[in-house]
Design an enzyme around this catalytic site. Structure first.
Site, PDB file in Angstrom:
ATOM      1  N   GLU A   1       0.828  -1.212   0.000  1.00  0.00           N
ATOM      2  CA  GLU A   1       0.000   0.000   0.000  1.00  0.00           C
ATOM      3  C   GLU A   1       0.864   1.265   0.000  1.00  0.00           C
ATOM      4  O   GLU A   1       0.540   2.252  -0.658  1.00  0.00           O
ATOM      5  CB  GLU A   1      -0.923   0.015   1.227  1.00  0.00           C
ATOM      6  CG  GLU A   1      -1.986  -1.071   1.233  1.00  0.00           C
ATOM      7  CD  GLU A   1      -3.046  -0.837   0.162  1.00  0.00           C
ATOM      8  OE1 GLU A   1      -2.691  -0.867  -1.034  1.00  0.00           O
ATOM      9  OE2 GLU A   1      -4.216  -0.664   0.513  1.00  0.00           O
TER      10      GLU A   1
ATOM     11  N   THR B   1      -5.399   6.612  -5.616  1.00  0.00           N
ATOM     12  CA  THR B   1      -5.557   6.894  -4.184  1.00  0.00           C
ATOM     13  C   THR B   1      -4.649   8.049  -3.766  1.00  0.00           C
ATOM     14  O   THR B   1      -5.049   8.915  -2.977  1.00  0.00           O
ATOM     15  CB  THR B   1      -5.248   5.633  -3.364  1.00  0.00           C
ATOM     16  OG1 THR B   1      -6.202   4.633  -3.722  1.00  0.00           O
ATOM     17  CG2 THR B   1      -5.343   5.883  -1.875  1.00  0.00           C
TER      18      THR B   1
HETATM   19  N1  HSE Z   1      -8.456   4.769   3.476  1.00  0.00           N
HETATM   20  C1  HSE Z   1      -7.880   4.919   2.164  1.00  0.00           C
HETATM   21  C2  HSE Z   1      -8.333   6.229   1.575  1.00  0.00           C
HETATM   22  C3  HSE Z   1      -8.318   3.776   1.320  1.00  0.00           C
HETATM   23  O1  HSE Z   1      -9.511   6.520   1.677  1.00  0.00           O
HETATM   24  O2  HSE Z   1      -7.511   6.951   1.008  1.00  0.00           O
HETATM   25  C4  HSE Z   1      -7.795   3.818  -0.074  1.00  0.00           C
HETATM   26  O3  HSE Z   1      -8.305   2.727  -0.789  1.00  0.00           O
END
Ligand code: HSE
Length: 309
Positions: free
Chosen positions: A130, A183
């Site tokens: 990630e 993201t």
């Molecule tokens: N919690 C993260 C965000 C998840 O909202 O950026 C990304 O998939």
């Protein structure tokens, strides 16, 4: 000793509105499959990626490479890994594409290394995927991808993952419009600080959602599915978001919102029939928009990442 293993990791809906970076839920479809073979040459090799042409096989740019490098560095093992990834979850979909590949890689490597790590340790390795994919080592997708069910990251330092109760009739609907939202970009548009009054409303809902899961109080779950932090900024990135929410409400959903960083939109529902109705209503919105999409209706996935050979 296992020399080759094939594992499957599910898509995940993270945040569930109020739980930015801390709450996530696994769903049955779609999913990624990762095949890893142990080799003697000491190299990490991404030998193939099926189902998506845009993902790099360079181990410095691929989440599987990041996860395996972290595992090798933690163990000092001299072996190599040859990886083949089958992408069922498209990158930038908001349903945990990088998380599923990272989770599957960590889980498969652990089997090949005689299960020396706990699931919590595998979450920490998967977070390195990630970090590479989004610039942030969040665990709200990788934790439910590995454990299954619904998880809460109570703390990042130290990492403390809590498995939440799964209400028996809880179903999800996910609409994935075929657009990509990175993201990393969707995180940049968020405010770095929030007013205390906003925080108070947000953590009230986090507590309500967790309580709702543990007491299987579906109305409480619905009331708590509110996001004052990310959704006000991110919903503008998702064409038709308000219409999708309206359709989810009309179909009888408990609540709806952005899945992860989008563009997927999710709804939580009580029961399979309601989920089916919500899927139909949300699909009608997408059909009239002309935007290509995939739609899924699923109970909560209980099993998480599993071996499939
Ligand atoms: N919690 C993260 C965000 C998840 O909202 O950026 C990304 O998939």
């Amino acid at each position: 000793m296992n020399r080759r293993v094939r594992v499957k990791a599910p898509a995940t809906v993270s945040n569930l509105n109020c739980g930015f970076d801390v709450i996530g839920m696994a769903i049955n479809e779609p999913y990624d499959i990762v095949d890893i073979e142990l080799t003697d040459n000491g190299l990490i090799e991404i030998a193939g990626i099926r189902g998506c042409q845009s993902i790099s096989r360079d181990i410095d740019k691929n989440v599987a490479g990041a996860v395996l490098k972290a595992i090798i560095s933690a163990t000092g093992v001299k072996c190599g890994f040859r990886v083949i990834i089958e992408k069922g979850i498209l990158p930038g979909s908001g349903i945990g594409s990088s998380a599923a590949s990272s989770a599957a890689t960590a889980f498969a490597a652990n089997i090949l290394l005689d299960n020396r790590f706990t699931l919590a340790e595998l979450v920490a390795f998967a977070m390195e995927g990630e970090r590479l994919a989004s610039g942030s080592a969040h665990a709200d997708n990788v934790a439910p991808a590995i454990y299954g069910g619904i998880t809460l990251v109570r703390s990042y330092e130290p990492l403390d993952i809590i498995r939440l109760n799964i209400p028996p009739d809880l179903w999800s609907v996910v609409i994935h419009p075929r657009a990509e939202i990175k993201t990393s970009e969707a995180r940049k548009i968020l405010d770095k600080e929030i007013p205390l009054s906003t925080a108070v409303r947000q953590w009230g809902n986090v507590g309500g959602l967790v309580a709702g899961f543990f007491s299987s109080d579906y109305d409480l779950i619905g009331r708590s599915l509110v996001d004052y932090v990310a959704e006000p900024k991110r919903s503008a990135l998702i064409p038709g978001f308000d219409m999708l929410r309206k359709a989810a409400n009309e179909g009888g959903a408990l609540g709806s919102g952005i899945s992860g960083s989008g563009p997927s939109v999710f709804a939580l529902c009580r029961g399979e029939d309601t989920a089916g109705e919500v899927l139909v209503k949300m699909s009608e919105v997408m059909n009239s928009s002309g935007i290509r999409f995939s739609g899924y209706s699923s109970p909560v996935n209980h099993e998480g990442t599993v071996r499939c050979n």
